[in-house]
Design a protein around this motif. Sequence first.
Motif, PDB file in Angstrom:
ATOM      1  N   UNK A 143      18.986  -0.823  -4.636  1.00 42.00           N
ATOM      2  CA  UNK A 143      20.183  -1.615  -4.342  1.00 42.00           C
ATOM      3  C   UNK A 143      20.817  -2.239  -5.580  1.00 42.00           C
ATOM      4  N   UNK A 144      21.327  -1.383  -6.449  1.00 43.54           N
ATOM      5  CA  UNK A 144      22.162  -1.817  -7.569  1.00 43.54           C
ATOM      6  C   UNK A 144      22.885  -0.584  -8.089  1.00 43.54           C
ATOM      7  N   UNK A 145      24.024  -0.751  -8.772  1.00 48.10           N
ATOM      8  CA  UNK A 145      24.705   0.430  -9.318  1.00 48.10           C
ATOM      9  C   UNK A 145      23.818   1.232 -10.270  1.00 48.10           C
ATOM     10  N   UNK A 146      23.098   0.553 -11.154  1.00 47.76           N
ATOM     11  CA  UNK A 146      22.245   1.259 -12.096  1.00 47.76           C
ATOM     12  C   UNK A 146      21.159   2.056 -11.379  1.00 47.76           C
ATOM     13  N   UNK A 175      26.453  -7.262   0.820  1.00 47.61           N
ATOM     14  CA  UNK A 175      27.768  -7.652   0.318  1.00 47.61           C
ATOM     15  C   UNK A 175      27.729  -8.421  -0.981  1.00 47.61           C
ATOM     16  N   UNK A 176      26.535  -8.723  -1.502  1.00 44.28           N
ATOM     17  CA  UNK A 176      26.445  -9.440  -2.777  1.00 44.28           C
ATOM     18  C   UNK A 176      26.881  -8.565  -3.951  1.00 44.28           C
ATOM     19  N   UNK A 177      26.740  -7.247  -3.791  1.00 46.81           N
ATOM     20  CA  UNK A 177      27.206  -6.315  -4.808  1.00 46.81           C
ATOM     21  C   UNK A 177      28.430  -5.588  -4.274  1.00 46.81           C
ATOM     22  N   UNK A 178      29.305  -5.191  -5.183  1.00 47.94           N
ATOM     23  CA  UNK A 178      30.551  -4.545  -4.774  1.00 47.94           C
ATOM     24  C   UNK A 178      30.274  -3.120  -4.292  1.00 47.94           C
ATOM     25  N   UNK A 179      30.809  -2.785  -3.119  1.00 50.56           N
ATOM     26  CA  UNK A 179      30.544  -1.488  -2.510  1.00 50.56           C
ATOM     27  C   UNK A 179      31.070  -0.340  -3.363  1.00 50.56           C
ATOM     28  N   UNK A 180      32.253  -0.507  -3.933  1.00 51.50           N
ATOM     29  CA  UNK A 180      32.823   0.566  -4.759  1.00 51.50           C
ATOM     30  C   UNK A 180      32.004   0.811  -6.018  1.00 51.50           C
ATOM     31  N   UNK A 181      31.386  -0.231  -6.561  1.00 47.20           N
ATOM     32  CA  UNK A 181      30.526  -0.036  -7.731  1.00 47.20           C
ATOM     33  C   UNK A 181      29.302   0.802  -7.360  1.00 47.20           C
ATOM     34  N   UNK A 214      29.167   3.075  -4.978  1.00 48.79           N
ATOM     35  CA  UNK A 214      29.636   4.447  -4.760  1.00 48.79           C
ATOM     36  C   UNK A 214      29.926   5.139  -6.085  1.00 48.79           C
ATOM     37  N   UNK A 215      30.630   4.455  -6.981  1.00 49.33           N
ATOM     38  CA  UNK A 215      30.936   5.049  -8.285  1.00 49.33           C
ATOM     39  C   UNK A 215      29.659   5.394  -9.050  1.00 49.33           C
ATOM     40  N   UNK A 216      28.671   4.533  -8.951  1.00 53.29           N
ATOM     41  CA  UNK A 216      27.417   4.788  -9.647  1.00 53.29           C
ATOM     42  C   UNK A 216      26.744   6.037  -9.104  1.00 53.29           C
ATOM     43  N   UNK A 217      26.730   6.197  -7.774  1.00 52.53           N
ATOM     44  CA  UNK A 217      26.136   7.397  -7.175  1.00 52.53           C
ATOM     45  C   UNK A 217      26.878   8.647  -7.632  1.00 52.53           C
ATOM     46  N   UNK A 218      28.192   8.561  -7.716  1.00 55.72           N
ATOM     47  CA  UNK A 218      28.980   9.707  -8.153  1.00 55.72           C
ATOM     48  C   UNK A 218      28.738  10.030  -9.626  1.00 55.72           C
ATOM     49  N   UNK A 219      28.514   9.011 -10.442  1.00 58.04           N
ATOM     50  CA  UNK A 219      28.185   9.271 -11.852  1.00 58.04           C
ATOM     51  C   UNK A 219      26.859  10.020 -11.957  1.00 58.04           C
ATOM     52  N   UNK A 220      25.878   9.602 -11.180  1.00 59.95           N
ATOM     53  CA  UNK A 220      24.603  10.305 -11.180  1.00 59.95           C
ATOM     54  C   UNK A 220      24.753  11.740 -10.721  1.00 59.95           C
TER      55      UNK A 220
END
Length: 329
Positions: free
Chosen positions: A70-73, A108-114, A116-122
């Motif tokens: 549960x984090x973008x990274x 909701x503490x972390x931004x949903x779009x962040x 999603x973008x992180x998953x797409x980068x991976x």
Amino acid sequence: MPSELTDLHIHVGGAVAPHVLWSIAHDQGLKLPVQNYWEFKELVSARPGKVKSLDEYLAVMHQWTERIQSSPQAMERAVYEIIGKEYRSSRVDLIELRFNPMKRNEGGERDLDHIIHAALRGLDRAVLEYGVKAGLIFCLAREFEPRLNEILVEKAIRYRRRGVVGIDLAGPERHAIELGADLDLYRELFRRARAGGLKSTVHTGETARTGSEGVRAVVEALEPDRIGHGLCAAQDERVMDLLRERGVVLEICPSSNLATRAVESVEELGQVLQRFWSRGVRFTINTDGPYLLDTDMRREVALLERHLVLAHEQVEQTFRWAREAAFVD
């Protein structure tokens, strides 16, 4: 073993190697209820014999693996590691990963779009490095309020041209949406997803809670391209005929179905698959949660052939069907 392997049903929550989850947890400073790595590996395992039901299996995934991711990274690394591992271990060169972005944003503490973008980068990085084809499927949650699932559909449509290829409806089957009053709400959500260019699949008919009637209701109301599991359809010839007539493809996950007691034995699994085969119902072979279940695609194929669940020629046909049913272009 077919030269081109496809995995259409694999959850990010159950597919990240324990040593990677261990590393991510320590990077985030997450306090774990274990003393060492080996205890942690057992904590995030749902191998056959350890869990006794679908609910127990989901509890392992939701309580720890999804929390650690549960984090973008964490999501970027998770998606990248899964695709690479599947290609290296089994030469899976077409893969569709599914997850619920809202179960990775800490309520909701972390931004949903962040997320999603992180998953797409991976995804992008793994596709570039390994030359595979891959896409993401967003899982709507049975236990969510409809408005939250509506947001997930909106996000899936928004990122369709970036690598999101479809939506799913997943979660505990005790929330039997397909047999309840909310079915019309989901009919509209799935219609909207189709209009937005997305494909769809639905977890149903995995347990007696939804049964063959759940499969029928999903096919008629939600009109999915594929169904996750759907084993209970084998109990009703009319439902099998409906699947064949509509061209709906089943996503079978042998080790998962055995672990969660969706079938009681390998022999029962064989009986179910041979019923589908004889009735003209197309199905695919998938891993579901390879690290959670301590498996990979090669071991899934070996399981089926060793126990004579399917003949070699039938296994090869399931992978041809998988290529045809893939949401990835």
